[in-house]
Design a protein around this motif. Structure first.
Motif, mmCIF file in Angstrom:
data_model
loop_
_atom_site.group_PDB
_atom_site.id
_atom_site.type_symbol
_atom_site.label_atom_id
_atom_site.label_comp_id
_atom_site.label_asym_id
_atom_site.label_seq_id
_atom_site.Cartn_x
_atom_site.Cartn_y
_atom_site.Cartn_z
ATOM 1 N N VAL A 54 47.523 -34.301 39.580
ATOM 2 C CA VAL A 54 47.044 -33.877 40.903
ATOM 3 C C VAL A 54 45.588 -34.304 41.100
ATOM 4 N N LEU A 55 44.748 -34.112 40.080
ATOM 5 C CA LEU A 55 43.344 -34.506 40.184
ATOM 6 C C LEU A 55 43.217 -36.002 40.422
ATOM 7 N N ARG A 56 44.041 -36.781 39.718
ATOM 8 C CA ARG A 56 43.959 -38.228 39.888
ATOM 9 C C ARG A 56 44.471 -38.642 41.266
ATOM 10 N N PHE A 57 45.534 -38.021 41.722
ATOM 11 C CA PHE A 57 46.082 -38.346 43.042
ATOM 12 C C PHE A 57 45.071 -38.040 44.142
ATOM 13 N N LEU A 58 44.334 -36.944 43.995
ATOM 14 C CA LEU A 58 43.347 -36.548 44.995
ATOM 15 C C LEU A 58 42.016 -37.279 44.830
ATOM 16 N N GLY A 59 41.870 -38.028 43.755
ATOM 17 C CA GLY A 59 40.629 -38.748 43.514
ATOM 18 C C GLY A 59 39.471 -37.858 43.126
ATOM 19 N N VAL A 60 39.771 -36.711 42.513
ATOM 20 C CA VAL A 60 38.722 -35.772 42.117
ATOM 21 C C VAL A 60 38.082 -36.252 40.812
ATOM 22 N N THR A 61 36.761 -36.300 40.786
ATOM 23 C CA THR A 61 36.015 -36.680 39.588
ATOM 24 C C THR A 61 35.412 -35.431 38.955
#
Length: 302
Positions: free
Chosen positions: A171-178
């Protein structure tokens, strides 16, 4: 290639051997070591791998699906190798054949064989191996056991944090969260400790229990892992229409020996640890020759 294999295998034998030496001299709480790996280090490694894998999502999903299908077929092959054996031994044979070492052996060998492009795809398989292992491993060890049912097997799967961490990381990668740099560095430190700890766990088991008693079932399980695994992977890769490189990387991954994580899961679920440890030991030693043969044949698999 044999020289490259020796540089990969020697550290594996060294770390596991030191663990065996330690366990032969001092009493070690192996259950605590296993739980430290299952509940803390492995989830950190999964998070680290998902956030850093450079392969495109569509290709990763295609390759990951091929891996999971290969894993399921290998689990079935392992169960077939244990036909007629006690239920606990048959389940452990299934896990020993179906859960293989795509990490500390699979990754460097893929880099030697295919370069950076192959290494990136092997990283996807490494991630898929964790997800598949924590999805199907508990089910293999619990289904069919006295007092077990599908609901208890499902509870066994979801209580391991690796699955939840994988979902969170995707989910973090899909949302582009760093994530903050300090947090990612801490996760990376834990991730780097995972593979050495897993190898130590194998050595601790061997040091406490001695060399495995060689039986027909162990030899069959080892042959199913080292020979049946790559054959199944080739059939799956071609059947699902993977690219030539992805078929080769999948076959190479499936030729790896049994993962020690199968032993950690066996200990966590009170399964037959001696059988899993025996297949892990025999397949690791035998893989020196079989992986060299697979690498020699890989150019013709495209």
């Amino acid at each position: 290639m044999l020289q490259a294999l020796s540089t990969v295998l020697l550290p594996v034998v060294l770390v596991a051997g030191l663990g065996a030496l330690l366990a032969s001299r001092f009493p070690i709480d192996q259950a605590s070591v296993s739980r430290l790996t299952l509940y803390l280090l492995s989830p950190a490694l999964i998070l680290d791998v998902i956030l850093k894998t450079p392969v495109q999502a569509a290709e990763a999903l295609h390759l990951g699906a091929a891996y999971l299908l290969t894993l399921i077929l290998c689990l079935c092959l392992g169960a077939l190798a244990g036909w007629g054996r006690p239920a606990a031994e048959r389940r452990s044979l299934s896990a020993g054949v179906g859960i293989w070492n795509s990490g500390n052996m699979g990754l460097p060998i893929a880099l030697f064989a295919f370069g950076q492009a192959g290494f990136e795809r092997a990283t996807v398989l490494f991630l898929a191996s964790f997800i598949g292992m924590y999805l199907f491993g508990p089910a293999v060890y619990t289904l069919g056991r006295a007092g077990s049912n599908p609901a208890s097997a499902l509870r066994g799967m979801v209580r391991l944090p690796a699955i939840w961490v994988a979902v969170l990381a995707i989910v973090l990668r899909f949302l582009g969260v760093t994530l903050p740099e300090g947090l990612t560095r801490g996760v990376s430190l834990l991730a780097q400790a995972t593979l050495p700890m897993v190898l130590l766990a194998l050595g601790l088991h061997l040091g406490a229990g001695g060399w495995p008693r060689l039986s027909r079932a162990l030899w069959l399980g080892t042959a199913a892992r080292l020979i049946g695994g790559p054959l199944i992977a080739y059939a799956v890769g071609r059947g699902l229409g993977l690219s030539a490189l992805n078929v080769q990387v999948l076959v190479l991954s499936a030729s790896m020996p049994t993962a020690v994580n199968a032993l950690l899961l066996a200990r966590e679920y009170g399964a037959d640890t001696d059988t899993v440890a025996g297949i892990a030991t025999l397949s690791t030693l035998g893989s020196v020759l079989t992986i060299a043969a697979v690498v020699t044949l890989l150019p013709g698999l495209g």
